[in-house]
Design a protein around this motif. Sequence first.
Motif, short mmCIF file in Angstrom:
data_model
loop_
_atom_site.label_atom_id
_atom_site.label_comp_id
_atom_site.label_asym_id
_atom_site.label_seq_id
_atom_site.Cartn_x
_atom_site.Cartn_y
_atom_site.Cartn_z
N ILE A 324 0.82 -1.14 -0.18
CA ILE A 324 0.40 -0.13 -0.35
C ILE A 324 1.12 1.08 0.01
O ILE A 324 2.06 1.06 1.08
CB ILE A 324 -0.77 0.31 0.96
N LYS A 329 -5.84 7.01 -3.39
CA LYS A 329 -6.56 5.43 -3.67
C LYS A 329 -7.50 6.14 -4.55
O LYS A 329 -8.53 6.82 -4.75
CB LYS A 329 -6.76 4.26 -3.07
N ILE A 350 -7.21 0.13 2.87
CA ILE A 350 -7.29 1.23 3.01
C ILE A 350 -8.21 1.80 3.65
O ILE A 350 -8.76 0.72 4.53
CB ILE A 350 -8.29 2.02 1.57
N VAL A 356 -10.56 8.15 -1.08
CA VAL A 356 -10.83 7.38 -1.75
C VAL A 356 -11.50 7.78 -2.81
O VAL A 356 -12.69 8.50 -2.18
CB VAL A 356 -11.00 5.69 -1.17
N GLN A 381 -2.68 5.30 -6.74
CA GLN A 381 -2.88 3.56 -6.78
C GLN A 381 -4.00 3.15 -7.05
O GLN A 381 -4.81 3.34 -6.42
CB GLN A 381 -2.20 2.92 -5.34
#
Length: 458
Positions: A324, A329, A350, A356, A381
């Motif tokens: 991670i 994200k 997460i 996010v 990512q």
Amino acid sequence: MLSPQDQLTELVRNLESNNHVFATDPLLVTEKLQNEDGSPKQKLHRRAKRIDSNGKLAKVLGKIDARIKSIMVMMSVVWCVSGFLGLFTLLQANVVNFFYVLVCLLGFHTLMLVGWLLLTFINRGKQSANWFASLVSPSYLIRGKDDVTQAAVSLYEQQLEHSGMRWYLGKFSHQLWLATLTGMLLAIIFLLVVRQYSFSWESTLLSDNALIGLTQTLGWLPSLVGFNVPDSAAIIQSRLVTDALPLSVARQWASLLVGSLLMYGIVPRAIAWVFCALMFRRKKMRLDIKLPYYQKIISFWQRKVIDADDFKEAPAPIAPKAEISQAKKLVVLLEYPSAHQQWWRAGAAIESNEAVENFGILDDRDDMARLKDYLDRHPVQVLLGIHSKALPDRGTLRKLDQIATHAKHGLIVQLLDDDSDIDADTELTTETYKNDNVRYQQWQTALAERQIGLVASH
């Protein structure tokens, strides 16, 4: 000749080459010997003996060998008897000419021995036993039209034609001469025991001194082993004798006669016999395991057999553990929707307070084009959720490769199970994938090949 074990092994080879049906299957015997210990030659001997389980082959070989040896023994006996009778006939008179008898005993023998020595050095290394092979051919000794008998006869004929047989022939000829000389020796001893002889000599050209010197020279070797030699007075006294000599003088001549026969006849022949025996042993025909027939068998035995217990299955590919990053994200579902709105929190990939962005479902080409455009403009990512129904087919893996190429901070994958009833605080697992081992392993292999991390389930 070959040893009995080598003969049996060669006979098996000849017969097997001609598709002979043996008492035991050669293939089964060969396979069973693969894991046994021993040198290749020892195992070949063992193989031939087991193939001939009923002893039929060995019996035929033994019969030929026994008949050859019996002929040799019979000939030796005949020669011994002929020597005995010949000397018995020669010594019928009471007064015996010593040198005449000695020449009859050893003259022809000595010429033959010298001739053998000359031929041995002149004919060194050359074959000289072809006539002997034809004389004692096994085809004359054993009758039979079956393939075993014919193969055995052929094997013996090949051995008799071998170059080393010249020493076997020499050994046999010396054996016959030894038998003849032994018969003569027995005859002399017998006659000297039962009869009284007088010994004389006569010569037109030689003087007394010449005969004295000749006798002393002749008696030197017998005297070394204890035989008596006539002195000068006894030698002169024995010239032209027609009546009985004093017993002491006759015994001196008798001792010299026996000693001469032993030291100039039997001993040299015995030495020649031993020499031929040693040379025959050195030049003896041996089993040629370099023949293709034997090499094929030995090669089969040398193959390494791997048992089931030795087999080690290669470990199945495993996807690397997801790493991670600190980057923003972007969560994406592959082809199938999820019953849980925040599915990405099931694997704890997460944090709950982490920002996010939810891309939604990636399905068709438009979705892929939109995703690639986004990834090119934003350094994120990507967390890709893959449903249990998704298959790692060529099209799906192509999408994976494209996402991994455009994601600046990498791509990680989370395998989802939406068959269970879940809420916001329930952890999703990959149990469906684990139950379906084939599909689960397919995804593990695909991710391992691409070095794409997999989010571990709790």
